[in-house]
Design a protein around this motif. Structure first.
Motif, short mmCIF file in Angstrom:
data_model
loop_
_atom_site.label_atom_id
_atom_site.label_comp_id
_atom_site.label_asym_id
_atom_site.label_seq_id
_atom_site.Cartn_x
_atom_site.Cartn_y
_atom_site.Cartn_z
N GLN A 104 37.18 44.90 54.34
CA GLN A 104 38.29 44.01 53.99
C GLN A 104 37.78 42.77 53.25
N LYS A 105 36.67 42.23 53.72
CA LYS A 105 36.11 41.03 53.10
C LYS A 105 35.64 41.33 51.69
N LEU A 106 34.93 42.43 51.50
CA LEU A 106 34.47 42.80 50.17
C LEU A 106 35.63 43.03 49.21
N SER A 107 36.72 43.58 49.72
CA SER A 107 37.89 43.81 48.89
C SER A 107 38.44 42.50 48.33
N VAL A 108 38.51 41.48 49.17
CA VAL A 108 38.98 40.16 48.74
C VAL A 108 38.00 39.54 47.74
N ILE A 109 36.72 39.66 48.05
CA ILE A 109 35.68 39.08 47.18
C ILE A 109 35.69 39.72 45.80
N LEU A 110 35.73 41.04 45.75
CA LEU A 110 35.69 41.73 44.46
C LEU A 110 36.98 41.54 43.67
N GLU A 111 38.07 41.34 44.38
CA GLU A 111 39.33 41.01 43.68
C GLU A 111 39.20 39.64 43.01
N ALA A 112 38.56 38.69 43.71
CA ALA A 112 38.34 37.36 43.13
C ALA A 112 37.40 37.44 41.94
N VAL A 113 36.37 38.29 42.04
CA VAL A 113 35.45 38.48 40.91
C VAL A 113 36.19 39.04 39.71
N ALA A 114 37.06 40.02 39.95
CA ALA A 114 37.82 40.63 38.85
C ALA A 114 38.71 39.61 38.16
N LYS A 115 39.30 38.70 38.93
CA LYS A 115 40.16 37.68 38.33
C LYS A 115 39.35 36.71 37.48
N CYS A 116 38.13 36.41 37.93
CA CYS A 116 37.28 35.49 37.17
C CYS A 116 36.72 36.14 35.90
N LEU A 117 36.22 37.36 36.06
CA LEU A 117 35.56 38.02 34.94
C LEU A 117 36.53 38.73 34.02
N GLN A 118 37.67 39.16 34.60
CA GLN A 118 38.69 39.90 33.87
C GLN A 118 38.11 41.09 33.11
N PRO A 119 37.31 41.90 33.78
CA PRO A 119 36.78 43.10 33.10
C PRO A 119 37.85 44.18 33.05
N GLU A 120 37.74 45.07 32.04
CA GLU A 120 38.63 46.21 32.02
C GLU A 120 38.24 47.15 33.15
N GLU A 121 39.23 47.83 33.69
CA GLU A 121 38.95 48.71 34.84
C GLU A 121 37.88 49.75 34.51
N SER A 122 37.89 50.23 33.25
CA SER A 122 36.90 51.24 32.86
C SER A 122 35.49 50.68 32.78
N GLN A 123 35.38 49.33 32.75
CA GLN A 123 34.06 48.70 32.63
C GLN A 123 33.46 48.36 33.98
N LEU A 124 34.25 48.46 35.05
CA LEU A 124 33.74 48.11 36.37
C LEU A 124 32.64 49.08 36.79
N LYS A 125 31.51 48.52 37.19
CA LYS A 125 30.38 49.35 37.59
C LYS A 125 30.03 49.12 39.06
N TRP A 126 31.01 48.64 39.81
CA TRP A 126 30.82 48.45 41.24
C TRP A 126 32.16 48.66 41.94
N SER A 127 32.10 48.82 43.24
CA SER A 127 33.30 49.01 44.04
C SER A 127 33.01 48.54 45.45
N VAL A 128 34.06 48.43 46.25
CA VAL A 128 33.88 48.04 47.65
C VAL A 128 32.94 49.02 48.35
N GLU A 129 33.18 50.31 48.14
CA GLU A 129 32.39 51.32 48.84
C GLU A 129 30.94 51.32 48.39
N SER A 130 30.70 51.13 47.09
CA SER A 130 29.31 51.17 46.61
C SER A 130 28.51 49.96 47.10
N ILE A 131 29.14 48.78 47.14
CA ILE A 131 28.45 47.60 47.66
C ILE A 131 28.21 47.74 49.16
#
Length: 322
Positions: A104-131
């Motif tokens: 749950q914590k990683l989900s919130v953190i990575l959502e915050a990262v996505a908002k800051c970096l604004q990467p396209e979904e196809s460019q994401l090279k990490w996920s909650v499960e992989s971290i």
């Protein structure tokens, strides 16, 4: 072509070694850094730099990171890092002890990262499960992205690349594909892409000419694969599995591709990626490809990426007699 490189991880013993360390459920796949790449000096340099950067950033909070895999998976360090670098206040517990809480914590953190970096979904090279699963490749991609956004002047070593293996557990057994993946910026590629190439110009400023260029490429391709009884009508879809591309390269370069080296009728994305990666290796070895290409773009039917590859062949063989 180094056949040992292509076959090194298609042997059962090597695949079983990976599976012994990481369970891959049937129907799923996982991409990992090959063991030989883990000893890459540039990779070690990057890991040490990132650890030092994190420790300096979080010095006042008395947080000390020793291992990127073991110290970041639960979200604690990432939480403090984002709050410190981006002045972000995340609505999560400081410490998450259970796997459910960590997820749950990683989900919130990575959502915050996505908002800051604004990467396209196809460019994401990490996920909650992989971290959460302590995946080094995903962790490195995440940290490099955070560092580039918040501290762009951080002197990370350029051109850090690793050899990866993707293992898919199918109903027919293990399927593997190898590739080379950049973790930090490829200087030659970034410099080349800093200027719009002919295809950027074509797609953005002269779309009316696109059909004419496609027609030229299709005539060129069919001139050669037609000898094999094949016909290509659509650039986007018919090159996605890598088969036509491999056969075209074989025709133009004058050699026979062993059917054991590629999938003639690929049944999965992994098999398609294997074919495309093999084609890119052949083009690179033949001196026809001097820029980085994401094989996933070809598999996903990216027309611009596919046309760039075709142009490499067309520019050399356009005058070749039938």
């Amino acid at each position: 072509m180094d056949t040992d490189f292509l076959n090194a991880f298609t042997q059962p013993a090597a695949a079983n070694q990976f599976l012994a360390e990481t369970v891959i459920p049937q129907g799923e796949k996982k991409k990992l850094i090959k063991p030989t790449s883990r000893n890459n000096p540039k990779l070690e340099e990057l890991k040490l730099l990132l650890i030092d950067w994190i420790n300096k950033t979080l010095k006042e909070e008395h947080i000390v990171v020793k291992s990127l895999e073991e110290d970041l998976y639960d979200g604690l360090v990432l939480h403090h890092l984002l709050e410190n670098l981006g002045s972000l206040k995340l609505d999560v517990d400081k410490i998450a002890l259970t796997e459910k809480k960590q997820r749950q914590k990683l989900s919130v953190i990575l959502e915050a990262v996505a908002k800051c970096l604004q990467p396209e979904e196809s460019q994401l090279k990490w996920s909650v499960e992989s971290i959460l699963s302590k995946d080094l490749l995903s962790t490195l991609h995440l940290l490099v992205a955070i560092a580039k956004h918040f501290e762009p002047n951080l002197a990370m070593p350029p051109d850090v690349q690793v050899e990866t293996i993707t293992i898919e557990n199918t109903s027919r057994g293990l399927k593997t594909a190898t590739a080379v993946e950049y973790i930090t910026e490829n200087k030659m590629n970034s410099e080349a892409q800093s200027k719009d190439d002919a295809f950027d110009e074509l797609f953005s400023r002269a779309p009316d000419k696109l059909d004419a260029v496609k027609k030229v490429f299709l005539q060129f391709v069919n001139q050669h694969v037609g000898k094999l009884g094949l016909s290509v009508k659509d650039i986007e879809s018919q090159f996605a599995d890598g088969v036509i591309l491999l056969l075209l390269i074989g025709q133009l370069e004058g050699y026979f591709l062993n059917l054991r080296d590629f999938f003639l009728t690929p049944a999965s994305t992994t098999e398609m990626l294997h074919n495309v990666n093999l084609a890119l290796d052949l083009l690179t070895d033949g001196g026809l490809l001097n820029f980085s290409v994401n094989s996933e773009d070809i598999v996903n039917g990216d027309m611009k990426a596919t046309m760039r590859i075709l142009y490499c062949l067309y520019s050399k063989y356009k005058t070749k007699e039938t």
